[in-house]
Design a protein around this motif. Structure first.
Motif, PDB file in Angstrom:
ATOM      1  N   MET A   1       0.849  -1.165   0.000  1.00 27.52           N
ATOM      2  CA  MET A   1       0.000   0.000   0.000  1.00 27.52           C
ATOM      3  C   MET A   1       0.900   1.234   0.000  1.00 27.52           C
ATOM      4  O   MET A   1       1.866   1.295   0.740  1.00 27.52           O
ATOM      5  N   ILE A   2       0.547   2.180  -0.825  1.00 26.17           N
ATOM      6  CA  ILE A   2       1.267   3.448  -0.906  1.00 26.17           C
ATOM      7  C   ILE A   2       0.257   4.531  -0.568  1.00 26.17           C
ATOM      8  O   ILE A   2      -0.791   4.622  -1.204  1.00 26.17           O
ATOM      9  N   ARG A   3       0.584   5.365   0.462  1.00 26.66           N
ATOM     10  CA  ARG A   3      -0.396   6.362   0.873  1.00 26.66           C
ATOM     11  C   ARG A   3       0.248   7.676   1.282  1.00 26.66           C
ATOM     12  O   ARG A   3       1.389   7.721   1.701  1.00 26.66           O
ATOM     13  N   SER A   4      -0.549   8.720   1.161  1.00 23.29           N
ATOM     14  CA  SER A   4      -0.138  10.060   1.579  1.00 23.29           C
ATOM     15  C   SER A   4      -0.394  10.239   3.063  1.00 23.29           C
ATOM     16  O   SER A   4      -1.218   9.546   3.656  1.00 23.29           O
ATOM     17  N   LEU A   5       0.316  11.205   3.640  1.00 21.13           N
ATOM     18  CA  LEU A   5       0.108  11.572   5.033  1.00 21.13           C
ATOM     19  C   LEU A   5       0.437  13.049   5.169  1.00 21.13           C
ATOM     20  O   LEU A   5       1.493  13.490   4.702  1.00 21.13           O
ATOM     21  N   ASP A   6      -0.451  13.790   5.776  1.00 22.17           N
ATOM     22  CA  ASP A   6      -0.251  15.223   6.000  1.00 22.17           C
ATOM     23  C   ASP A   6       0.116  15.954   4.715  1.00 22.17           C
ATOM     24  O   ASP A   6       0.971  16.835   4.697  1.00 22.17           O
ATOM     25  N   GLY A   7      -0.520  15.578   3.619  1.00 24.21           N
ATOM     26  CA  GLY A   7      -0.301  16.242   2.339  1.00 24.21           C
ATOM     27  C   GLY A   7       0.993  15.857   1.632  1.00 24.21           C
ATOM     28  O   GLY A   7       1.329  16.434   0.603  1.00 24.21           O
ATOM     29  N   LYS A   8       1.714  14.872   2.154  1.00 25.42           N
ATOM     30  CA  LYS A   8       2.962  14.431   1.532  1.00 25.42           C
ATOM     31  C   LYS A   8       2.783  13.007   1.014  1.00 25.42           C
ATOM     32  O   LYS A   8       2.378  12.121   1.755  1.00 25.42           O
ATOM     33  N   SER A   9       3.111  12.846  -0.269  1.00 25.39           N
ATOM     34  CA  SER A   9       2.951  11.549  -0.921  1.00 25.39           C
ATOM     35  C   SER A   9       4.300  10.987  -1.322  1.00 25.39           C
ATOM     36  O   SER A   9       5.200  11.737  -1.721  1.00 25.39           O
ATOM     37  N   PRO A  10       4.454   9.667  -1.258  1.00 24.18           N
ATOM     38  CA  PRO A  10       5.696   9.057  -1.731  1.00 24.18           C
ATOM     39  C   PRO A  10       5.959   9.377  -3.199  1.00 24.18           C
ATOM     40  O   PRO A  10       5.031   9.420  -4.011  1.00 24.18           O
ATOM     41  N   LYS A  11       7.229   9.607  -3.513  1.00 21.68           N
ATOM     42  CA  LYS A  11       7.682   9.816  -4.894  1.00 21.68           C
ATOM     43  C   LYS A  11       8.531   8.610  -5.245  1.00 21.68           C
ATOM     44  O   LYS A  11       9.606   8.414  -4.672  1.00 21.68           O
ATOM     45  N   ILE A  12       8.030   7.820  -6.184  1.00 21.05           N
ATOM     46  CA  ILE A  12       8.664   6.554  -6.520  1.00 21.05           C
ATOM     47  C   ILE A  12       9.057   6.575  -7.990  1.00 21.05           C
ATOM     48  O   ILE A  12       8.213   6.802  -8.858  1.00 21.05           O
ATOM     49  N   HIS A  13      10.336   6.336  -8.263  1.00 20.21           N
ATOM     50  CA  HIS A  13      10.804   6.308  -9.647  1.00 20.21           C
ATOM     51  C   HIS A  13      10.058   5.207 -10.397  1.00 20.21           C
ATOM     52  O   HIS A  13       9.832   4.120  -9.852  1.00 20.21           O
ATOM     53  N   PRO A  14       9.681   5.469 -11.655  1.00 20.31           N
ATOM     54  CA  PRO A  14       8.902   4.470 -12.403  1.00 20.31           C
ATOM     55  C   PRO A  14       9.618   3.141 -12.620  1.00 20.31           C
ATOM     56  O   PRO A  14       8.957   2.132 -12.886  1.00 20.31           O
ATOM     57  N   THR A  15      10.937   3.101 -12.501  1.00 22.17           N
ATOM     58  CA  THR A  15      11.652   1.830 -12.682  1.00 22.17           C
ATOM     59  C   THR A  15      11.782   1.032 -11.389  1.00 22.17           C
ATOM     60  O   THR A  15      12.265  -0.102 -11.415  1.00 22.17           O
ATOM     61  N   ALA A  16      11.371   1.598 -10.271  1.00 23.83           N
ATOM     62  CA  ALA A  16      11.468   0.889  -8.988  1.00 23.83           C
ATOM     63  C   ALA A  16      10.424  -0.225  -8.933  1.00 23.83           C
ATOM     64  O   ALA A  16       9.331  -0.100  -9.485  1.00 23.83           O
ATOM     65  N   PHE A  17      10.769  -1.305  -8.237  1.00 22.44           N
ATOM     66  CA  PHE A  17       9.813  -2.379  -7.978  1.00 22.44           C
ATOM     67  C   PHE A  17       9.325  -2.226  -6.546  1.00 22.44           C
ATOM     68  O   PHE A  17      10.123  -2.220  -5.600  1.00 22.44           O
ATOM     69  N   ILE A  18       8.008  -2.115  -6.390  1.00 18.89           N
ATOM     70  CA  ILE A  18       7.391  -2.032  -5.071  1.00 18.89           C
ATOM     71  C   ILE A  18       6.414  -3.204  -4.951  1.00 18.89           C
ATOM     72  O   ILE A  18       5.445  -3.293  -5.703  1.00 18.89           O
ATOM     73  N   SER A  19       6.673  -4.093  -4.015  1.00 19.53           N
ATOM     74  CA  SER A  19       5.760  -5.219  -3.798  1.00 19.53           C
ATOM     75  C   SER A  19       4.393  -4.693  -3.392  1.00 19.53           C
ATOM     76  O   SER A  19       4.280  -3.726  -2.633  1.00 19.53           O
ATOM     77  N   GLU A  20       3.368  -5.359  -3.865  1.00 16.35           N
ATOM     78  CA  GLU A  20       2.003  -5.007  -3.481  1.00 16.35           C
ATOM     79  C   GLU A  20       1.759  -5.252  -1.997  1.00 16.35           C
ATOM     80  O   GLU A  20       0.783  -4.764  -1.433  1.00 16.35           O
ATOM     81  N   ALA A  21       2.657  -5.982  -1.338  1.00 17.91           N
ATOM     82  CA  ALA A  21       2.516  -6.258   0.092  1.00 17.91           C
ATOM     83  C   ALA A  21       3.419  -5.362   0.952  1.00 17.91           C
ATOM     84  O   ALA A  21       3.586  -5.610   2.134  1.00 17.91           O
ATOM     85  N   ALA A  22       3.978  -4.316   0.363  1.00 18.45           N
ATOM     86  CA  ALA A  22       4.779  -3.345   1.120  1.00 18.45           C
ATOM     87  C   ALA A  22       3.870  -2.205   1.564  1.00 18.45           C
ATOM     88  O   ALA A  22       2.798  -1.987   0.999  1.00 18.45           O
ATOM     89  N   TYR A  23       4.309  -1.453   2.580  1.00 19.31           N
ATOM     90  CA  TYR A  23       3.556  -0.294   3.089  1.00 19.31           C
ATOM     91  C   TYR A  23       4.502   0.905   3.070  1.00 19.31           C
ATOM     92  O   TYR A  23       5.527   0.900   3.762  1.00 19.31           O
ATOM     93  N   ILE A  24       4.154   1.904   2.279  1.00 20.70           N
ATOM     94  CA  ILE A  24       4.986   3.103   2.126  1.00 20.70           C
ATOM     95  C   ILE A  24       4.092   4.304   2.363  1.00 20.70           C
ATOM     96  O   ILE A  24       3.070   4.470   1.691  1.00 20.70           O
ATOM     97  N   VAL A  25       4.492   5.160   3.306  1.00 22.36           N
ATOM     98  CA  VAL A  25       3.625   6.280   3.663  1.00 22.36           C
ATOM     99  C   VAL A  25       4.435   7.541   3.919  1.00 22.36           C
ATOM    100  O   VAL A  25       5.514   7.502   4.502  1.00 22.36           O
ATOM    101  N   GLY A  26       3.891   8.674   3.462  1.00 21.92           N
ATOM    102  CA  GLY A  26       4.431   9.985   3.791  1.00 21.92           C
ATOM    103  C   GLY A  26       5.501  10.476   2.850  1.00 21.92           C
ATOM    104  O   GLY A  26       5.518  10.174   1.661  1.00 21.92           O
ATOM    105  N   ASP A  27       6.417  11.262   3.407  1.00 20.98           N
ATOM    106  CA  ASP A  27       7.441  11.979   2.661  1.00 20.98           C
ATOM    107  C   ASP A  27       8.619  11.049   2.348  1.00 20.98           C
ATOM    108  O   ASP A  27       9.664  11.090   2.992  1.00 20.98           O
TER     109      ASP A  27
END
Length: 181
Positions: A1-27
Motif C-alpha cells: 500500500m502506498i499512501r499520503s500523510l499530512d499532504g505528503k505523498s511518496p515519490k517513486i521512480h517508475p523503474t522501482a519495484f514495489i511489492s504489493e505487500a509493502a507499506y509506504i507512507v508519507g514523505d
C-alpha cells in the motif's frame, strides 16, 4: 500500500519495484531501479526518508526515523531489519535481522553483520565491518565481503527487474473486481 500523510505523498521512480505487500507512507523518495519487498514498511511520519538508486529493502524490514533518513545508492538492507539510521552510505549492506537505532551513521561500503544491534548515534566509518550486540566496528571490509556485497546488490537489481517485468497477477489476470470473472 502506498499512501499520503499530512499532504505528503511518496515519490517513486517508475523503474522501482514495489511489492504489493509493502507499506509506504508519507514523505518518501525511492530512486531508480530500487526494490521494496513484501512486508517492508517505509514510514515517513516524522521526517523525510530518501532511498537512493538500485537499493533494496528486503522482506519484513522497517525503515523509520524520528528525523530525516538518507539511504544511499546500491545499498542492501536485508530481511527483517529495523532501520532507524540517520544515514546509510552508498554500497553498504545491513545483514538480516539487524537493529539499527536512531542517529546511527553507516559509512559508504560498510557491512553490518547479520543480527547486529547498533545503539543510538553509532558511527560505522566507511569500509568498516560492525558486528555483535551491541554492534561494534571489528575491522575493515575484506575483498571477500566486497564481492558478496556486490553480488547481492546485483542479484537484487536483476530480481527486481524480473518481478517488475512480470507484473501483478491480481490486477492483470483476475478480471472484474479481482474475482476471476
Amino acid at each position: 500500500m502506498i499512501r499520503s500523510l499530512d499532504g505528503k505523498s511518496p515519490k517513486i521512480h517508475p523503474t522501482a519495484f514495489i511489492s504489493e505487500a509493502a507499506y509506504i507512507v508519507g514523505d518518501v523518495e525511492i530512486g531508480e531501479g530500487s526494490s521494496i519487498w513484501p512486508g517492508a514498511v517505509i514510514r515517513a511520519d516524522a521526517g523525510k526518508i530518501v532511498i537512493g538508486r538500485f537499493t533494496c529493502i528486503q522482506d519484513n524490514s522497517v525503515v523509520h526515523g524520528d528525523d530525516d533518513v538518507h539511504i544511499g545508492d546500491r545499498v542492501v538492507i536485508g530481511h527483517r531489519v529495523l532501520c532507524h539510521a540517520k544515514t546509510v552510505g552508498d554500497g553498504a549492506l545491513i545483514g538480516n535481522g539487524c537493529i539499527v537505532n536512531d542517529g546511527a551513521e553507516i559509512g559508504e561500503g560498510s557491512l553490518v553483520g547479520s543480527g547486529a544491534m547498533l545503539i543510538e548515534n553509532t558511527k560505522v566509518p566507511a569500509g568498516s565491518m560492525a558486528v555483535g550486540v551491541p554492534g561494534r566496528v571489528r575491522g575493515q571490509v575484506q575483498e571477500r565481503h566486497r564481492k558478496l556485497m556486490e553480488t547481492t546488490t546485483q542479484h537484487y537489481i536483476e530480481k527486481a527487474e524480473r518481478f517488475k517485468r512480470q507484473g501483478n497477477l491480481e490486477s492483470e489476470h483476475l478480471g472484474v473486481a479481482g474475482l476471476g470473472y
